[in-house]
Design a protein around this motif. Structure first.
Motif, PDB file in Angstrom:
ATOM      1  N   VAL A 125       0.845  -1.185   0.000  1.00 53.99           N
ATOM      2  CA  VAL A 125       0.000   0.000   0.000  1.00 53.99           C
ATOM      3  C   VAL A 125       0.886   1.243   0.000  1.00 53.99           C
ATOM      4  O   VAL A 125       1.872   1.294   0.728  1.00 53.99           O
ATOM      5  CB  VAL A 125      -0.896   0.027   1.259  1.00 53.99           C
ATOM      6  N   ASP A 141      -1.951  -6.557  -7.091  1.00 55.42           N
ATOM      7  CA  ASP A 141      -2.717  -6.210  -5.901  1.00 55.42           C
ATOM      8  C   ASP A 141      -2.056  -5.070  -5.123  1.00 55.42           C
ATOM      9  O   ASP A 141      -1.872  -5.148  -3.912  1.00 55.42           O
ATOM     10  CB  ASP A 141      -2.907  -7.440  -5.004  1.00 55.42           C
ATOM     11  N   LYS A 143      -2.111  -1.080  -3.867  1.00 52.10           N
ATOM     12  CA  LYS A 143      -3.134  -0.115  -3.495  1.00 52.10           C
ATOM     13  C   LYS A 143      -2.467   1.234  -3.306  1.00 52.10           C
ATOM     14  O   LYS A 143      -1.585   1.374  -2.478  1.00 52.10           O
ATOM     15  CB  LYS A 143      -3.832  -0.567  -2.223  1.00 52.10           C
ATOM     16  N   GLY A 160      -5.324  -2.634  -6.936  1.00 53.94           N
ATOM     17  CA  GLY A 160      -6.382  -3.054  -6.021  1.00 53.94           C
ATOM     18  C   GLY A 160      -7.372  -1.935  -5.768  1.00 53.94           C
ATOM     19  O   GLY A 160      -8.564  -2.058  -5.985  1.00 53.94           O
ATOM     20  N   ARG A 161      -6.902  -0.798  -5.298  1.00 56.91           N
ATOM     21  CA  ARG A 161      -7.719   0.391  -5.083  1.00 56.91           C
ATOM     22  C   ARG A 161      -6.764   1.557  -4.843  1.00 56.91           C
ATOM     23  O   ARG A 161      -5.589   1.362  -4.573  1.00 56.91           O
ATOM     24  CB  ARG A 161      -8.674   0.218  -3.917  1.00 56.91           C
ATOM     25  N   THR A 162      -7.280   2.754  -4.942  1.00 57.52           N
ATOM     26  CA  THR A 162      -6.464   3.931  -4.647  1.00 57.52           C
ATOM     27  C   THR A 162      -7.005   4.621  -3.410  1.00 57.52           C
ATOM     28  O   THR A 162      -8.206   4.621  -3.160  1.00 57.52           O
ATOM     29  CB  THR A 162      -6.449   4.934  -5.824  1.00 57.52           C
ATOM     30  N   GLN A 163      -6.134   5.196  -2.619  1.00 56.72           N
ATOM     31  CA  GLN A 163      -6.554   5.949  -1.452  1.00 56.72           C
ATOM     32  C   GLN A 163      -6.620   7.442  -1.763  1.00 56.72           C
ATOM     33  O   GLN A 163      -7.357   8.168  -1.141  1.00 56.72           O
ATOM     34  CB  GLN A 163      -5.563   5.755  -0.292  1.00 56.72           C
TER      35      GLN A 163
END
Length: 190
Positions: A125, A141, A143, A160-163
């Protein structure tokens, strides 16, 4: 005489095994801490895990690998690892780095770079900059905000996703680029 040769061969083999893994360090970084790894002679593999500390292992391989020096210039909330390569051409010596990072802590991967190897990063992450000159970059995966580039290798990215909001960039001079992301990623692709 045969017993003496066997003891000598065992000692040589044991010495070579000891030299094969001559760099091993553990670190603790606060969230947002910087991670910088530059390797001109081998692969870099970073993998997230459920843990609290960061472990970096450098595996030396090939003829003359004992002449490669791993430099640890880490200070404060920054990990900085480089190698000082051999001073003679034609050697097959290399250092492959295996890095284990806590998968729940956001770090700033300021540069994960290999000149003559692949960069594989999985399950981490944060802000991530991964580069290779003569190898592929594979991010799985991950982030956060990602930048990946390769001069003569493929790039494969699974976000996976962004913050955070921000720009992501992927570039390759002579390789393919394959990016996949979750369906809810709000992005403009150019």
């Amino acid at each position: 005489m045969a017993r003496m040769c066997m003891i000598g061969l065992t000692a040589i083999f044991s010495f070579q095994l000891a030299m094969a893994k001559d760099f091993r360090r553990n670190y603790t970084l606060e969230p947002g801490g910087q991670v910088f790894i530059e390797n001109v002679l081998g692969d870099i593999r970073v993998k997230g895990f459920k843990g609290d500390s960061i472990e970096i292992v450098g595996n030396k391989k090939g003829d003359g690998s004992d002449l490669i020096e791993v430099l640890d210039n880490s200070i404060g909330n920054r990990i900085e690892i480089r190698i000082r390569p051999l001073q003679f051409p034609g050697s097959n010596a290399r250092v492959d780095f295996e890095v284990r990072m806590p998968n729940s802590v956001e770090y700033n991967f300021t540069r994960i770079f290999s000149f003559s190897g692949n960069v594989d990063i999985e399950g981490v992450v944060g802000r991530l900059r991964a580069e290779s000159v003569r190898g592929s970059v594979v991010l799985k995966d991950v982030k956060g905000l990602v930048r990946a580039s390769s001069f003569s290798g493929n790039i494969k990215v699974d976000i996976g996703r962004t913050q955070n909001r921000g720009n992501m960039m992927f570039s390759s001079i002579s390789g393919s680029i394959d990016v996949s992301a979750s369906s809810d990623l709000d992005a403009l692709v150019d």
